[in-house]
Design an enzyme around this catalytic site. Sequence first.
Site, PDB file in Angstrom:
ATOM      1  N   GLY A 315       7.602  23.480  34.745  1.00  0.00           N
ATOM      2  CA  GLY A 315       5.909  23.242  34.951  1.00  0.00           C
ATOM      3  C   GLY A 315       5.734  24.627  34.044  1.00  0.00           C
ATOM      4  O   GLY A 315       5.466  24.477  32.676  1.00  0.00           O
ATOM      5  N   SER A 316       4.241  24.891  34.080  1.00  0.00           N
ATOM      6  CA  SER A 316       3.388  25.532  32.956  1.00  0.00           C
ATOM      7  C   SER A 316       3.727  27.360  32.570  1.00  0.00           C
ATOM      8  O   SER A 316       3.146  27.508  31.398  1.00  0.00           O
ATOM      9  CB  SER A 316       1.830  26.259  33.802  1.00  0.00           C
ATOM     10  OG  SER A 316       1.254  25.276  33.896  1.00  0.00           O
ATOM     11  N   THR A 317       4.750  27.482  32.641  1.00  0.00           N
ATOM     12  CA  THR A 317       5.097  29.040  32.160  1.00  0.00           C
ATOM     13  C   THR A 317       6.081  27.949  30.244  1.00  0.00           C
ATOM     14  O   THR A 317       6.141  29.186  29.755  1.00  0.00           O
ATOM     15  CB  THR A 317       6.669  29.372  32.234  1.00  0.00           C
ATOM     16  OG1 THR A 317       7.532  28.422  33.644  1.00  0.00           O
ATOM     17  CG2 THR A 317       6.297  29.836  33.972  1.00  0.00           C
ATOM     18  N   LYS A 319       4.928  26.356  28.897  1.00  0.00           N
ATOM     19  CA  LYS A 319       3.014  26.181  27.588  1.00  0.00           C
ATOM     20  C   LYS A 319       2.978  27.312  27.052  1.00  0.00           C
ATOM     21  O   LYS A 319       2.417  27.673  26.013  1.00  0.00           O
ATOM     22  CB  LYS A 319       1.900  26.694  29.065  1.00  0.00           C
ATOM     23  CG  LYS A 319       1.235  24.818  29.445  1.00  0.00           C
ATOM     24  CD  LYS A 319       0.255  25.439  30.665  1.00  0.00           C
ATOM     25  CE  LYS A 319      -0.133  24.061  31.448  1.00  0.00           C
ATOM     26  NZ  LYS A 319      -0.688  24.281  32.415  1.00  0.00           N
TER      27      LYS A 319
END
Length: 583
Positions: A315-317, A319
Amino acid sequence: MKPEKSMFPVRLRILILAGAGFLLLAGVTGRMIWLMVWQSAYYEEEAADVQQRERAIKAARGEIYDRRGTLLAGNRTVCTVSVVHNQVEEPEQVIDRLTEILEIDRDTVRKKVEKYSSREIIASNVDKEKGDEIRALHLAGVKVDEDYKRYYPYGTLASKILGFTGGDNQGILGLEVQYDALLQGTNGVILTPTDASGTELVQEAEQRIEPVAGNNLYLTLDADIQSFAQQTAESLYEEKSALHVSIIVMNPQNGEIYAMADVPEYDLNDPFTLFHEDGSAYSEEELAALTEKERSDLRNRMWRNFCINDTYEPGSTFKIITMAAGLSEGVVTPESTFFCPGYKIVEDRRIRCHKSGGHGSETFVQGAMNSCNPVFMEVGLRMGPAVFMKYIEQFQILQKTGVDLPGEASTIMHELENIGEVELATMSFGQSFQLTPLRHLTTICSLINGGKTIIPHLGAYSESADGSSVEYFTWESQGQVLESDISETVRTILEAVVAEGSGNKAYIEGYRVGGKTATSEKLPRGNGKYISSFVGFAPADDPQIAVLVLVNEPQGVYYGGTVCAPAAAAVLENILPFLEERY
């Protein structure tokens, strides 16, 4: 007149017989000389085997310590009780006393006592007190030899890391099997002289070859940090009724792992007892209803270390990886502007942002602070599949970390030819592929430490049992994967995420903390199951500690910023005050 018979055939026969006899005698003599001279050592050894009984003296397994000398895995003295059939003088007495003291079925003891063999083991791993009680009886034909059994003083502490040993004291899981050759010692032996019938010769002295204990293993693990990480994970596990909770704490500069908790842990001193997810043990009725395969599967699940044995969508980690790649490639700068209407159209798909109303106009730094999906999708699309995958390989995401634990899983990633715009867009914010938590944290560490690769590890050095020799393990960097100035920019942006953005619940007064939150929906989409996580580090300008907190299937509120960021802050807040003092 009869012709005179020739004597030649008779003489010939005599000569042939004499020659044959000579050759036979020469062969026998030669064979005897060969056996007595060149084969003497072999037959001397064979004779010794027949004329003596051999009993092993078990070597003590090397102990395992944390980085400050706290004992994590030691040994307890136990006994092996055996009988020598032709030495037993009063079999009924032997059977009675061994049955009583060892609490073993009488028929089982009788079969072993009456079995004609050089040595029959009655029981192993017998408590020393019981062994001493049997030895004090002086039962003829009964032998009590001391042995060692693995003992873990802290029970469940770091169970998924340490692993355990089997009945033969060989490693089965974790560090116990990874460093098994180092920890195992060399057994000694007791040689007892016997006659041809196997009866011990009392007047002859026993020969004793002393065992050599295994080497001790010292870890990078800190028992105090591990204990706090585990307590934090247990609190999250209970509070969120999660499937499991993982916390990794490591030094981003050199890969030293200070803690790796994966709750629920199990009791290292009782690793085969099955427990339910609520912590209650399986009843005898429940165990009886399970097949052997079902019991085995449940144990394997209980022993698995999610941090290295399993993969997940980060997920967003993730990014952080897209951020570093985009900045390095020059397709984005901190000041670049974007517009988020709450979604992004990619080919025929409308891919949503977590904020349905959108974030509107924002800079790249603000996009990171808001964890805005459309911003990072745009960065990924600007690079294109080939360039994006170039950085995936450059940052070693497709490689195993090389951690010194068995069973590390590999990253599951699209092949380049199968990456279209939709796949690239979802990859840019951490979906549609999987990797292990440790692989993810290790890569992030290399992007915030100045750009150098590290090998996460637990082994620090080994030492012989008598302290005469020490071997330090080497875990060298494999090179530079990111320019130091880009690494500094990444740290600055991630510090803003914690100071003012979605990771603000990881903020700690008086410390500079950087980090990123994530909330990834598990497959299949729409099932309402999530993985919440947070990756943080401190101090932000010169990271000395990095932490990953992951909660698998939290119930109720499931956002990473709400569930995991406060837990990461608690871990960091407890570590940072004494970090400089200790290390």
